[in-house]
Design an enzyme around this catalytic site. Structure first.
Site, PDB file in Angstrom:
ATOM      1  N   GLU A 126      29.421 -27.231 -41.682  1.00  0.00           N
ATOM      2  CA  GLU A 126      30.751 -26.680 -41.411  1.00  0.00           C
ATOM      3  C   GLU A 126      31.488 -27.598 -40.440  1.00  0.00           C
ATOM      4  O   GLU A 126      30.850 -28.338 -39.686  1.00  0.00           O
ATOM      5  CB  GLU A 126      30.623 -25.274 -40.795  1.00  0.00           C
ATOM      6  CG  GLU A 126      29.858 -25.291 -39.496  1.00  0.00           C
ATOM      7  CD  GLU A 126      29.477 -23.905 -38.996  1.00  0.00           C
ATOM      8  OE1 GLU A 126      30.389 -23.185 -38.598  1.00  0.00           O
ATOM      9  OE2 GLU A 126      28.279 -23.576 -38.999  1.00  0.00           O
ATOM     10  N   LYS A 128      33.238 -29.230 -37.315  1.00  0.00           N
ATOM     11  CA  LYS A 128      33.089 -29.076 -35.862  1.00  0.00           C
ATOM     12  C   LYS A 128      34.496 -29.030 -35.293  1.00  0.00           C
ATOM     13  O   LYS A 128      35.221 -30.031 -35.303  1.00  0.00           O
ATOM     14  CB  LYS A 128      32.301 -30.246 -35.277  1.00  0.00           C
ATOM     15  CG  LYS A 128      32.083 -30.135 -33.784  1.00  0.00           C
ATOM     16  CD  LYS A 128      31.070 -31.168 -33.324  1.00  0.00           C
ATOM     17  CE  LYS A 128      30.650 -30.989 -31.884  1.00  0.00           C
ATOM     18  NZ  LYS A 128      31.731 -30.970 -30.919  1.00  0.00           N
ATOM     19  N   ASP A 130      37.465 -28.996 -32.757  1.00  0.00           N
ATOM     20  CA  ASP A 130      37.638 -29.635 -31.454  1.00  0.00           C
ATOM     21  C   ASP A 130      38.480 -28.734 -30.550  1.00  0.00           C
ATOM     22  O   ASP A 130      39.685 -28.911 -30.421  1.00  0.00           O
ATOM     23  CB  ASP A 130      38.308 -31.001 -31.646  1.00  0.00           C
ATOM     24  CG  ASP A 130      38.209 -31.837 -30.396  1.00  0.00           C
ATOM     25  OD1 ASP A 130      37.489 -31.438 -29.459  1.00  0.00           O
ATOM     26  OD2 ASP A 130      38.852 -32.900 -30.346  1.00  0.00           O
ATOM     27  N   TYR A 236      31.561 -19.001 -35.245  1.00  0.00           N
ATOM     28  CA  TYR A 236      30.532 -19.772 -35.949  1.00  0.00           C
ATOM     29  C   TYR A 236      29.116 -19.516 -35.423  1.00  0.00           C
ATOM     30  O   TYR A 236      28.157 -20.100 -35.912  1.00  0.00           O
ATOM     31  CB  TYR A 236      30.836 -21.268 -35.903  1.00  0.00           C
ATOM     32  CG  TYR A 236      31.101 -21.816 -34.516  1.00  0.00           C
ATOM     33  CD1 TYR A 236      30.114 -21.820 -33.545  1.00  0.00           C
ATOM     34  CD2 TYR A 236      32.350 -22.332 -34.178  1.00  0.00           C
ATOM     35  CE1 TYR A 236      30.351 -22.311 -32.280  1.00  0.00           C
ATOM     36  CE2 TYR A 236      32.602 -22.830 -32.913  1.00  0.00           C
ATOM     37  CZ  TYR A 236      31.600 -22.822 -31.974  1.00  0.00           C
ATOM     38  OH  TYR A 236      31.845 -23.298 -30.721  1.00  0.00           O
ATOM     39  N   LYS A 324      29.127 -36.703 -36.174  1.00  0.00           N
ATOM     40  CA  LYS A 324      30.468 -37.001 -35.665  1.00  0.00           C
ATOM     41  C   LYS A 324      31.217 -37.969 -36.582  1.00  0.00           C
ATOM     42  O   LYS A 324      30.613 -38.837 -37.215  1.00  0.00           O
ATOM     43  CB  LYS A 324      30.368 -37.630 -34.261  1.00  0.00           C
ATOM     44  CG  LYS A 324      29.643 -36.800 -33.230  1.00  0.00           C
ATOM     45  CD  LYS A 324      30.346 -35.495 -32.907  1.00  0.00           C
ATOM     46  CE  LYS A 324      31.581 -35.655 -32.072  1.00  0.00           C
ATOM     47  NZ  LYS A 324      31.347 -35.850 -30.663  1.00  0.00           N
ATOM     48  N   CYS A 429      24.396 -58.366  -4.133  1.00  0.00           N
ATOM     49  CA  CYS A 429      25.114 -57.095  -4.222  1.00  0.00           C
ATOM     50  C   CYS A 429      26.492 -57.237  -3.582  1.00  0.00           C
ATOM     51  O   CYS A 429      26.595 -57.638  -2.427  1.00  0.00           O
ATOM     52  CB  CYS A 429      24.310 -56.008  -3.501  1.00  0.00           C
ATOM     53  SG  CYS A 429      25.237 -54.469  -3.336  1.00  0.00           S
ATOM     54  N   CYS A 432      26.531 -54.885  -0.254  1.00  0.00           N
ATOM     55  CA  CYS A 432      25.749 -55.069   0.970  1.00  0.00           C
ATOM     56  C   CYS A 432      25.200 -56.486   1.111  1.00  0.00           C
ATOM     57  O   CYS A 432      24.586 -56.816   2.121  1.00  0.00           O
ATOM     58  CB  CYS A 432      24.607 -54.054   1.055  1.00  0.00           C
ATOM     59  SG  CYS A 432      23.263 -54.384  -0.099  1.00  0.00           S
ATOM     60  N   CYS A 447      20.567 -54.229  -6.943  1.00  0.00           N
ATOM     61  CA  CYS A 447      20.612 -54.540  -5.519  1.00  0.00           C
ATOM     62  C   CYS A 447      19.291 -54.044  -4.921  1.00  0.00           C
ATOM     63  O   CYS A 447      18.900 -52.908  -5.165  1.00  0.00           O
ATOM     64  CB  CYS A 447      21.785 -53.791  -4.906  1.00  0.00           C
ATOM     65  SG  CYS A 447      21.628 -53.496  -3.151  1.00  0.00           S
ATOM     66  N   CYS A 453      21.897 -50.207   1.564  1.00  0.00           N
ATOM     67  CA  CYS A 453      23.118 -50.522   0.806  1.00  0.00           C
ATOM     68  C   CYS A 453      24.036 -49.302   0.841  1.00  0.00           C
ATOM     69  O   CYS A 453      23.673 -48.224   0.370  1.00  0.00           O
ATOM     70  CB  CYS A 453      22.781 -50.869  -0.637  1.00  0.00           C
ATOM     71  SG  CYS A 453      24.255 -51.113  -1.650  1.00  0.00           S
TER      72      CYS A 453
HETATM   73  S1  IVH Z   1      27.277 -24.322 -33.112  1.00  0.00           S
HETATM   74  C1  IVH Z   1      23.782 -23.610 -30.044  1.00  0.00           C
HETATM   75  N1  IVH Z   1      29.284 -24.796 -34.684  1.00  0.00           N
HETATM   76  O1  IVH Z   1      30.682 -28.020 -30.320  1.00  0.00           O
HETATM   77  C2  IVH Z   1      24.964 -24.402 -30.437  1.00  0.00           C
HETATM   78  N2  IVH Z   1      29.476 -25.497 -32.427  1.00  0.00           N
HETATM   79  O2  IVH Z   1      29.182 -30.136 -29.031  1.00  0.00           O
HETATM   80  C3  IVH Z   1      26.023 -23.556 -31.001  1.00  0.00           C
HETATM   81  N3  IVH Z   1      31.627 -26.516 -31.886  1.00  0.00           N
HETATM   82  O3  IVH Z   1      29.589 -26.145 -27.578  1.00  0.00           O
HETATM   83  C4  IVH Z   1      27.170 -24.365 -31.404  1.00  0.00           C
HETATM   84  N4  IVH Z   1      32.522 -26.305 -33.879  1.00  0.00           N
HETATM   85  O4  IVH Z   1      31.912 -25.629 -28.568  1.00  0.00           O
HETATM   86  C5  IVH Z   1      28.805 -24.930 -33.442  1.00  0.00           C
HETATM   87  N5  IVH Z   1      31.006 -25.089 -36.190  1.00  0.00           N
HETATM   88  C6  IVH Z   1      30.522 -25.219 -34.974  1.00  0.00           C
HETATM   89  C7  IVH Z   1      31.271 -25.808 -33.936  1.00  0.00           C
HETATM   90  C8  IVH Z   1      30.705 -25.939 -32.676  1.00  0.00           C
HETATM   91  C9  IVH Z   1      32.722 -26.723 -32.636  1.00  0.00           C
HETATM   92  C10 IVH Z   1      31.496 -26.898 -30.462  1.00  0.00           C
HETATM   93  C11 IVH Z   1      30.932 -25.861 -29.554  1.00  0.00           C
HETATM   94  C12 IVH Z   1      29.741 -26.509 -28.905  1.00  0.00           C
HETATM   95  C13 IVH Z   1      30.073 -27.937 -29.066  1.00  0.00           C
HETATM   96  C14 IVH Z   1      28.847 -28.803 -29.011  1.00  0.00           C
END
Ligand code: IVH
Length: 708
Positions: A126, A128, A130, A236, A324, A429, A432, A447, A453
């Site tokens: 799914e 991610k 932002d 999510y 990512k 350094c 120092c 150093c 230092c």
């Molecule tokens: S699952 C136990 N699903 O990404 C982990 N996180 O870099 C539960 N985030 O802190 C997170 N979309 O704020 C999950 N589809 C998604 C997400 C997601 C964004 C964020 C979330 C998390 C961060 C980690």
């Protein structure tokens, strides 16, 4: 205005129409007041409309809209958010950047679970989002609390703000008595543009990117301001709950959607890594037209029972990873190279850049790692950036690695000035003057001034007071820098922090008369320091900033020894390297020779030890209690696994044992309480027999952990 007797005469249809009218009037008034600074209603008119709305809602409770402006009444702006301790920690995710990383993720999970490649292991994929994560607690179907992630353990209570978000239901039907729904708060691209336009029209601060705008909106102290900001929410994940909501990740998302939450439509279940990567491509292709920011694709093991077995590492679950998107690349000029000296003495070159926006954030520094990196080689002498060296004046391409730390990816040699020179890395350094030495096989020049230092001492102090260290309210990096240079009330080593109040009392120009302080802030500061005299063992060890000893290792070491005094007694003898104390240190998970050596030599150095003992005199260091004592027969016991287990991997066995409060060691000694011998167990089982240590087989081990 609606008087009580008039309300009684209204039929349902009329009441609904009147409610809608009042709600719209109040929403418009809020926007005009908070967003446009151009009030539509007088204070009296506003209050009267609020009262009418509340009366009507009281008479027709089933007609009350989830996002009614009336919820904001009785929620005065707070001075500060109260803190919420998360019942279940809010974790982050590990990252993957390419196919190899994703394959390694799948491979690691299979190894942990002992699953071969012939077994299907399904994942969900799914987007991610932002934004910022938020945890919503529902008790008996009613939203009772909303908390930000904070440091994952303690977040901020933003309940009133969350209630203003249309995507967040105030009531849910059919949920377990307790259910914590987790997800991401975000702002769409269109709403972000409009918000920035409105902000600049009234000469207010504009936001660098939608994420910052969402964070600003969610953390408004006045919920009425949050109400005017177009926040949205995708669910999510979940935290604590009184009963399971599903058996699979996909099922849980369907359940949450059924409760009225938005879940992301681009979620898919994928049976293998190839399908995960296909879905990554599908999401990636739609990224530009989605209308909101995403920075990758999250893969999660679909089967929740398997998620449970996989559990968590210190900061992220084993069962999920964020794949990512490649980072944005931007060209800019390298104006200068500065050398910073860190807490372990490392000389780190930093590129000072012509400021440039990368992924919505202005970047003016980038790490240059070490001297080899500047020369275009890595520590093994292999070429990086095609062996191009980096020089002051060069045009360089920068990106934000993992979307945070700026790094260089390329140098444009065609634009290099003819008079440019190869960067001469200092051999002493810059802080120092001590020799800066590069040990064999180490890419880093350090150093060797140690505590003499000033840069090392200062950086160590900053680390000491950092959030995961002593975390003293009112004494952060900025204040430490000031006190470090203070002629009258210096803080040069950690123990100085705990003598500050006494020294201040004896001082004629007391702190409270200084600029930037005041009676109240000084009292608060001293109280915050006092509070930290009693502190956990793991935290103290981490705070010392010993090279190679991170937070997770410090906690494991603390758990192993239990008390500071036991640790000191043991470490003082560990230098002989042949004795049981050295072995004990090495038997701790994650402690290798390098870390053990670093610990031993720190405690043996007179200067370091002096500073540690002076600090210790001011503290009451709390012992580490074995977790789950009572509930588990192996709590506090030292367990050794040997031979091969059939039903679970060694890694899983270890994690399970630790979750039950046991210490898992790699070698059998007199301190071992229990040996679990799988098939083919050899020398360790033999040694256990010689020492008379209880040894059980895998089936008995399973009954130990299943019986709990
Ligand atoms: S699952 C136990 N699903 O990404 C982990 N996180 O870099 C539960 N985030 O802190 C997170 N979309 O704020 C999950 N589809 C998604 C997400 C997601 C964004 C964020 C979330 C998390 C961060 C980690």
């Amino acid at each position: 205005m609606q008087k009580a007797e008039e309300i009684k005469k209204l039929n349902e249809e009329e009441a609904a129409a009147e409610l809608a009218r009042l709600a719209q009037q109040l929403k418009n008034a809020n926007i005009a007041y908070y967003q446009d600074d151009a009030p539509l209603l007088s204070d009296e008119q506003y209050d009267a409309a609020q009262r009418s709305l509340k009366r009507l809602e009281a008479a027709f409770p089933h007609l009350k809209a989830f996002d009614s402006p009336s919820v904001l009444v009785g929620a005065p702006p707070s001075e500060i958010f109260s803190k919420v301790v998360h019942v279940e920690r809010m974790l982050s995710l590990s990252n993957a950047f390419n196919r190899t990383d994703v394959e390694a993720f799948d491979e690691g999970i299979r190894r942990f679970l002992g699953l071969g490649h012939d077994t299907t292991l399904a994942y969900t994929a799914e987007p991610k989002i932002d934004g910022l994560s938020l945890s919503l607690r529902y008790e008996n179907g009613i939203l009772t609390q909303a908390a930000t992630r904070g440091d994952g353990v303690v977040g901020e209570n933003v309940t009133e703000n969350a209630k203003t978000i249309a995507d967040i239901p105030h009531h849910v039907n059919g949920a377990p008595d307790v259910l914590e729904v987790r997800g991401e708060v975000y702002i769409s691209h269109g709403d972000f543009e409009a918000l920035n336009m409105a902000q600049s029209k009234k000469a207010a601060k504009t936001f660098a990117n939608p994420r910052n705008a969402a964070a600003g909106a969610l953390r408004q102290l006045d919920p009425r301001i949050t109400a005017t900001r177009p926040l949205r929410f995708f669910a999510y994940a979940w935290g604590a709950m009184s009963a399971p909501i599903a058996t699979s990740q996909a099922g849980a998302l369907r359940f949450l959607a059924g409760l009225g939450f938005q879940t992301n439509p681009l979620t898919a279940t994928c049976a293998d890594v190839d399908l995960l990567l296909e879905h990554y491509q599908i999401i990636s292709d739609q990224r530009a037209t989605l209308g909101y920011d995403i920075d990758g694709v999250v893969y999660k093991v679909d089967d929740l029972a398997l998620q449970g077995r996989l559990g968590f590492r210190s900061t992220a679950p084993r069962w999920a990873i964020a794949h990512k998107f490649p980072a944005e690349l931007v060209w800019t000029r390298l104006e200068r190279i500065d050398i910073q000296v860190g807490r372990t003495g490392a000389l780190s070159p930093v590129a000072r850049l012509l400021p440039v926006t990368v992924g919505g954030v202005v970047v003016s520094n980038a790490t240059l790692h070490n001297e080899d990196y500047i020369q275009g080689r890595d520590s093994n002498g292999a070429s990086i950036r095609d062996g191009k060296d980096v020089r002051v004046g060069d045009w360089v391409q920068v990106y934000r690695a993992g979307d945070v730390i700026p790094k260089l990816s390329d140098v444009d040699l065609s634009k290099r000035l003819s008079q440019s020179e190869v960067f001469a890395f200092p051999q002493t350094c810059p802080q120092c003057g001590s020799p800066a030495i590069r040990e064999m096989g180490d890419a880093v020049r350090r150093c060797n001034g140690g505590l003499i230092c000033p840069a090392q001492s200062l950086e160590r102090l900053k680390h000491f007071v950092s959030r995961k260290g002593f975390d003293i309210e009112g004494l952060g990096a900025k204040q430490i820098e000031l006190f470090f240079q203070d002629a009258e009330l210096p803080i040069r080593e950690p123990s100085d922090i705990f003598t500050l109040a006494n020294r201040d009392e004896a001082n004629l120009t007391s702190l409270k008369y200084r600029d930037g302080f005041g009676e109240k802030s000084v009292t608060n500061l001293f109280a915050a320091i006092e509070e930290r005299r009693e502190i956990g063992f793991g935290r103290v060890l981490f705070s010392l900033g010993i090279r190679h000893v991170g937070e997770a290792a410090a906690n494991l070491i603390a758990k192993h020894y239990g008390s500071w005094d036991a640790f000191i007694m043991s470490i003082d003898q560990a230098h002989e390297k042949t004795n049981a104390e050295w072995e004990a240190l090495l038997s701790i998970e994650g402690v290798g020779e390098v870390m053990a050596q670093s610990l031993v030599s720190t405690f043996r150095s007179a200067a370091e030890r002096g500073a540690i003992d002076r600090l210790r005199a001011h503290l009451s260091i709390k012992d580490v209690e074995a977790s789950n004592t009572g509930a588990s027969p192996i709590a506090g016991k030292t367990v050794v696994f040997t031979g091969s287990l059939e039903k679970m991997s060694r890694a899983e066995a270890k994690v399970r044992a630790e979750a039950l409060g046991a210490k898992v060691s790699g070698s059998v000694s007199l301190k071992t309480d229990l040996v679990v011998a799988g098939s083919g167990a050899g020398s360790k089982a033999k040694k256990a027999a010689e020492l008379g240590i209880k040894t059980i087989d895998e089936d008995s081990w399973l009954s130990v952990i299943d019986g709990i």
